[in-house]
Design a protein around this motif. Structure first.
Motif, short mmCIF file in Angstrom:
data_model
loop_
_atom_site.label_atom_id
_atom_site.label_comp_id
_atom_site.label_asym_id
_atom_site.label_seq_id
_atom_site.Cartn_x
_atom_site.Cartn_y
_atom_site.Cartn_z
N UNK A 123 21.31 104.07 56.00
CA UNK A 123 21.12 104.63 57.35
C UNK A 123 21.62 103.64 58.40
N UNK A 124 22.35 104.11 59.41
CA UNK A 124 22.93 103.19 60.40
C UNK A 124 21.90 102.34 61.15
N UNK A 125 20.70 102.84 61.34
CA UNK A 125 19.70 102.08 62.08
C UNK A 125 19.03 101.04 61.19
N UNK A 126 19.00 101.27 59.89
CA UNK A 126 18.29 100.38 58.97
C UNK A 126 18.92 98.99 58.90
N UNK A 127 20.23 98.92 58.80
CA UNK A 127 20.88 97.63 58.57
C UNK A 127 20.69 96.64 59.72
N UNK A 128 20.81 97.02 61.00
CA UNK A 128 20.56 96.03 62.06
C UNK A 128 19.10 95.56 62.08
N UNK A 129 18.18 96.48 61.83
CA UNK A 129 16.77 96.09 61.81
C UNK A 129 16.47 95.16 60.64
N UNK A 130 17.06 95.45 59.50
CA UNK A 130 16.88 94.60 58.33
C UNK A 130 17.48 93.22 58.57
N UNK A 131 18.66 93.20 59.17
CA UNK A 131 19.34 91.94 59.48
C UNK A 131 18.51 91.10 60.45
N UNK A 132 17.91 91.74 61.44
CA UNK A 132 17.10 91.02 62.41
C UNK A 132 15.88 90.40 61.72
N UNK A 133 15.26 91.12 60.81
CA UNK A 133 14.12 90.58 60.07
C UNK A 133 14.52 89.40 59.20
N UNK A 134 15.67 89.50 58.56
CA UNK A 134 16.16 88.39 57.73
C UNK A 134 16.45 87.16 58.57
N UNK A 135 17.05 87.36 59.74
CA UNK A 135 17.36 86.24 60.62
C UNK A 135 16.09 85.58 61.14
N UNK A 136 15.08 86.37 61.47
CA UNK A 136 13.81 85.80 61.93
C UNK A 136 13.15 84.97 60.84
N UNK A 137 13.18 85.48 59.62
CA UNK A 137 12.60 84.73 58.50
C UNK A 137 13.34 83.43 58.25
N UNK A 138 14.69 83.49 58.31
CA UNK A 138 15.49 82.29 58.10
C UNK A 138 15.22 81.26 59.20
N UNK A 139 15.08 81.73 60.45
CA UNK A 139 14.80 80.82 61.55
C UNK A 139 13.42 80.20 61.39
N UNK A 140 12.45 80.98 60.93
CA UNK A 140 11.10 80.46 60.71
C UNK A 140 11.12 79.37 59.63
N UNK A 141 11.85 79.63 58.56
CA UNK A 141 11.95 78.62 57.48
C UNK A 141 12.68 77.37 57.97
N UNK A 142 13.73 77.56 58.80
CA UNK A 142 14.48 76.42 59.31
C UNK A 142 13.63 75.57 60.24
N UNK A 143 12.82 76.21 61.08
CA UNK A 143 11.96 75.46 61.99
C UNK A 143 10.89 74.69 61.22
N UNK A 144 10.41 75.24 60.13
CA UNK A 144 9.37 74.57 59.35
C UNK A 144 9.94 73.47 58.46
N UNK A 145 11.23 73.50 58.20
CA UNK A 145 11.84 72.58 57.26
C UNK A 145 11.72 71.11 57.67
N UNK A 146 12.03 70.71 58.92
CA UNK A 146 11.92 69.28 59.27
C UNK A 146 10.49 68.75 59.14
N UNK A 147 9.52 69.53 59.56
CA UNK A 147 8.14 69.05 59.46
C UNK A 147 7.70 68.96 58.01
N UNK A 148 8.17 69.87 57.18
CA UNK A 148 7.81 69.82 55.76
C UNK A 148 8.47 68.62 55.08
N UNK A 149 9.71 68.31 55.47
CA UNK A 149 10.38 67.16 54.85
C UNK A 149 9.77 65.85 55.33
N UNK A 150 9.31 65.79 56.59
CA UNK A 150 8.64 64.57 57.07
C UNK A 150 7.32 64.37 56.33
#
Length: 71
Positions: A35-62
């Motif tokens: 469905x045309x609406x599904x892919x942008x919404x899915x992509x936005x969720x994936x990007x938010x999750x990746x950004x959340x993991x990226x933000x947590x990464x430096x503190x986890x490595x420290x």
């Protein structure tokens, strides 16, 4: 896709292409209709999750470095 928003249409098209390219990697058929609406919404969720993991990464490595120094 024929949407009236000229900025959203290409972004949704690219999200659809990325979704279709990722399907064979997950073992699914890339030709399955999406469905045309599904892919942008899915992509936005994936990007938010990746950004959340990226933000947590430096503190986890420290934290891991501090544990390694104490041992």
């Amino acid at each position: 896709m024929t949407w009236s928003d000229k900025a959203l249409t290409p972004a949704a098209g690219m999200a659809r292409v990325r979704h279709r390219l990722g399907r064979p990697a997950r073992g699914s058929d890339a030709r399955t209709p999406i469905p045309p609406v599904y892919s942008p919404l899915s992509e936005q969720g994936k990007q938010r999750g990746a950004l959340r993991r990226y933000r947590a990464w430096p503190s986890a490595s420290r934290g891991a470095e501090a544990v390694n120094r104490l041992a």
